[in-house]
Design an enzyme around this catalytic site. Structure first.
Site, mmCIF file in Angstrom:
data_model
loop_
_atom_site.group_PDB
_atom_site.id
_atom_site.type_symbol
_atom_site.label_atom_id
_atom_site.label_comp_id
_atom_site.label_asym_id
_atom_site.label_seq_id
_atom_site.Cartn_x
_atom_site.Cartn_y
_atom_site.Cartn_z
ATOM 1 C CG HIS A 170 -117.496 129.654 47.894
ATOM 2 N ND1 HIS A 170 -117.047 128.895 48.601
ATOM 3 C CD2 HIS A 170 -118.730 129.564 47.634
ATOM 4 C CE1 HIS A 170 -117.940 127.719 48.903
ATOM 5 N NE2 HIS A 170 -119.086 128.334 48.336
HETATM 6 C C1 UD1 Z 1 -122.369 128.801 43.543
HETATM 7 C C2 UD1 Z 1 -123.593 128.296 44.774
HETATM 8 C C3 UD1 Z 1 -123.095 128.021 45.911
HETATM 9 C C4 UD1 Z 1 -121.903 127.152 46.035
HETATM 10 C C5 UD1 Z 1 -120.868 127.558 45.157
HETATM 11 C C6 UD1 Z 1 -119.976 126.381 45.080
HETATM 12 C C7 UD1 Z 1 -125.835 129.201 44.229
HETATM 13 C C8 UD1 Z 1 -126.630 130.384 44.665
HETATM 14 N N1 UD1 Z 1 -124.559 129.437 44.694
HETATM 15 O O1 UD1 Z 1 -122.045 129.847 44.138
HETATM 16 O O2 UD1 Z 1 -124.256 127.438 46.715
HETATM 17 O O3 UD1 Z 1 -121.404 126.901 47.259
HETATM 18 O O4 UD1 Z 1 -121.364 127.863 43.822
HETATM 19 O O5 UD1 Z 1 -118.608 126.843 44.490
HETATM 20 O O6 UD1 Z 1 -125.908 128.522 43.251
HETATM 21 N N2 UD1 Z 1 -117.449 132.482 38.145
HETATM 22 C C9 UD1 Z 1 -116.601 132.342 37.145
HETATM 23 N N3 UD1 Z 1 -116.373 131.096 36.674
HETATM 24 C C10 UD1 Z 1 -117.246 129.933 37.020
HETATM 25 C C11 UD1 Z 1 -118.132 130.137 37.920
HETATM 26 C C12 UD1 Z 1 -118.405 131.544 38.553
HETATM 27 O O7 UD1 Z 1 -115.664 133.345 37.025
HETATM 28 O O8 UD1 Z 1 -116.783 128.731 36.378
HETATM 29 C C13 UD1 Z 1 -117.728 133.938 38.767
HETATM 30 C C14 UD1 Z 1 -118.620 134.759 38.026
HETATM 31 O O9 UD1 Z 1 -117.977 136.021 38.106
HETATM 32 C C15 UD1 Z 1 -119.808 134.604 38.828
HETATM 33 C C16 UD1 Z 1 -119.358 134.461 40.255
HETATM 34 O O10 UD1 Z 1 -118.302 133.647 39.933
HETATM 35 O O11 UD1 Z 1 -120.556 135.586 38.752
HETATM 36 C C17 UD1 Z 1 -120.485 133.540 41.136
HETATM 37 O O12 UD1 Z 1 -120.654 132.281 40.625
HETATM 38 P P1 UD1 Z 1 -122.228 131.685 40.859
HETATM 39 O O13 UD1 Z 1 -122.561 130.345 40.183
HETATM 40 O O14 UD1 Z 1 -123.205 132.699 40.661
HETATM 41 O O15 UD1 Z 1 -122.049 131.498 42.335
HETATM 42 P P2 UD1 Z 1 -120.823 130.981 43.591
HETATM 43 O O16 UD1 Z 1 -120.556 132.000 44.336
HETATM 44 O O17 UD1 Z 1 -119.952 130.236 42.351
HETATM 45 N N1 UDP Z 2 -112.654 121.531 46.248
HETATM 46 C C1 UDP Z 2 -111.861 121.412 45.261
HETATM 47 N N2 UDP Z 2 -110.931 122.490 44.978
HETATM 48 C C2 UDP Z 2 -110.992 123.364 45.521
HETATM 49 C C3 UDP Z 2 -111.884 123.479 46.548
HETATM 50 C C4 UDP Z 2 -112.879 122.815 47.026
HETATM 51 O O1 UDP Z 2 -111.836 120.421 44.735
HETATM 52 O O2 UDP Z 2 -110.129 124.267 45.128
HETATM 53 C C5 UDP Z 2 -113.992 120.697 46.563
HETATM 54 C C6 UDP Z 2 -114.004 120.174 47.973
HETATM 55 O O3 UDP Z 2 -113.189 119.260 48.463
HETATM 56 C C7 UDP Z 2 -115.476 119.627 48.068
HETATM 57 C C8 UDP Z 2 -116.237 120.634 46.976
HETATM 58 O O4 UDP Z 2 -115.189 121.119 46.188
HETATM 59 O O5 UDP Z 2 -115.659 118.361 47.535
HETATM 60 C C9 UDP Z 2 -117.020 121.875 47.727
HETATM 61 O O6 UDP Z 2 -117.271 122.865 47.019
HETATM 62 P P1 UDP Z 2 -117.527 124.253 47.169
HETATM 63 O O7 UDP Z 2 -116.754 124.597 48.378
HETATM 64 O O8 UDP Z 2 -117.294 124.964 46.092
HETATM 65 O O9 UDP Z 2 -119.144 124.482 47.722
HETATM 66 P P2 UDP Z 2 -119.988 124.240 48.658
HETATM 67 O O10 UDP Z 2 -119.868 123.013 49.412
HETATM 68 O O11 UDP Z 2 -119.809 125.362 49.644
HETATM 69 O O12 UDP Z 2 -121.396 124.231 48.165
#
Ligand code: UD1
Ligand code: UDP
Length: 365
Positions: A206
């Site tokens: 992601h």
């Molecule tokens: C965010 C965090 C990242 C973390 C990740 C975990 C920041 C800058 N980034 O990234 O550090 O590793 O979460 O998963 O805070 N969206 C949905 N539904 C949701 C949430 C998001 O559809 O419930 C989609 C939207 O199109 C959104 C995109 O995902 O624009 C990105 O979401 P965002 O929270 O901005 O960043 P992540 O890539 O999820």
């Molecule tokens: N995780 C989960 N379901 C998924 C993918 C990840 O429960 O489909 C959990 C994973 O075990 C870990 C956390 O989500 O505990 C990590 O989150 P993510 O990778 O979104 O964020 P990051 O750690 O990169 O910020």
């Protein structure tokens, strides 16, 4: 002054970190409020973790949702300030490195409220990563900095943080993992997806650097197809990645009888899949740690990691999107010659206890 503690969470990796803290605060009858910013809001990215990890309903839901970095951060700040002005908590506890972490820290600091940062000091030394900016700034604002590994102390000192603010407490994600391990083990996830234990790869991806441009996302699809030739691959797709696959018209490349594509899955299911997988391929921060703890080989599709201990002592290797490296490590994994891991100091399930000991002392004296 009020003794209430505010706990902030907003995105998926935050929920695993607050669950053990909440358990510990409740054990000691310490008063807290849970603030959910709503940065993540899909059922599979948010509510599922409340349901499965025993996290209570948030006391306050800011309902921010998705937006550009500036808009999202600013909206969280505006809404969080209204909440905090109403009550003035004694401390705001933030976790990890997401936009919600930095936004709430900025608000608290300007109102002269103490900040505790759980998972402080991690550095990738790559400021093209939005999280790196969030980490550096949050740490500058924090009063208590709880670190997971020794590299964090070196990083913080280099940035001028005083030693007496830094506490090596270990890794709270491992507390959460240990709290849920026995529940996750017996789940029957494999049959449903026609998977065999130790015979499939688990994949998550992601990071914007991997998925936000067509060329790198296409390369990821090629890596997936390469892995498919060797073994089955289970790939729960993050919403950012799902969106980009559609936008770049790359969904059509993800086909094959060895590929299982799903929505993001709940924590217990994910843990069960991790336990049964032969290898994890990921660009997640938390998953590098969880897989290392579980001694499952983890190939990280990034150029760097802010969690170097997972390479030094864990099962992690950085492979970026380099086919040669991936081939080499997959071969080692399949022939059982891949490196093994060592125990990591203070990744022992007692981190939340250590953190709350320090917080309690700070608030109650
Ligand atoms: C965010 C965090 C990242 C973390 C990740 C975990 C920041 C800058 N980034 O990234 O550090 O590793 O979460 O998963 O805070 N969206 C949905 N539904 C949701 C949430 C998001 O559809 O419930 C989609 C939207 O199109 C959104 C995109 O995902 O624009 C990105 O979401 P965002 O929270 O901005 O960043 P992540 O890539 O999820
Ligand atoms: N995780 C989960 N379901 C998924 C993918 C990840 O429960 O489909 C959990 C994973 O075990 C870990 C956390 O989500 O505990 C990590 O989150 P993510 O990778 O979104 O964020 P990051 O750690 O990169 O910020």
């Amino acid at each position: 002054m009020s003794k209430i503690i505010y706990l902030v969470a907003g995105a998926r990796p935050n929920f695993m970190k607050i669950a053990p803290l909440i358990r510990e605060l409740e054990k000691r009858n310490l008063e807290y409020k849970l603030i959910h910013t709503g940065q993540h809001y899909d059922y599979e990215m948010s509510k599922i973790f409340f349901d499965r990890l025993g996290i209570p309903e948030p006391d306050v839901y800011l309902n921010i949702g998705s937006a550009s970095h500036a808009v999202q951060t600013a909206k969280i700040m505006i809404e969080f300030e209204k909440v905090i002005l109403n009550e003035r908590p004694s401390m705001v506890v933030v976790v990890g490195d997401v936009n919600s972490t930095l936004a709430c820290s900025l608000v608290a600091k300007k109102l002269d409220i103490k900040i505790a940062h759980v998972e402080a000091g991690l550095r990738s030394f790559d400021q093209s990563m939005p999280e790196e900016i969030n980490r550096i700034l949050t740490d500058q604002l924090s009063d208590l900095l709880f670190i997971t590994e020794p590299s964090a102390e070196t990083n913080l000192k280099r940035e001028g943080i005083e030693q007496n603010k830094i506490y090596f407490v270990g890794n709270i994600m491992i507390d959460n993992l240990l709290m849920n391990l026995e529940k996750a083990k017996p789940l029957n996830t494999l049959t449903k997806y026609n998977l065999k234990s130790k015979d499939f790869a688990l994949m998550t991806i992601h990071r914007p650097s991997n998925v936000d441009n067509a060329a790198s996302l296409e390369k990821i699809t090629e890596i997936i197809n390469f892995i498919q030739e060797k073994m089955k691959i289970f790939f729960p797709i993050h919403p950012r990645t799902r969106k980009r696959l559609q936008e770049f018209d790359l969904e059509k490349k993800l086909v094959g009888s060895n590929l299982v594509l799903t929505e993001p899955v709940g924590y217990l299911k994910f843990l069960n899949l991790m336990l049964n997988s032969r290898v994890v391929l990921t660009d997640s921060g938390g998953i590098q740690e969880e897989a290392s703890y579980l001694k499952i080989p983890v190939l990280t599709l990034r150029k760097n990691t802010e969690r170097p201990i997972t390479i030094e002592k864990g099962t992690n290797e950085l492979v970026d999107t380099d086919f040669e490296k991936i081939k080499m490590y997959i071969n080692q994994i399949l022939t059982s010659t891949y490196k093994t891991s060592q125990k990591i100091e203070k990744w022992d399930g007692k981190t939340s206890e250590r953190i709350v000991n320090i917080i309690e002392k700070e608030i109650i004296g």
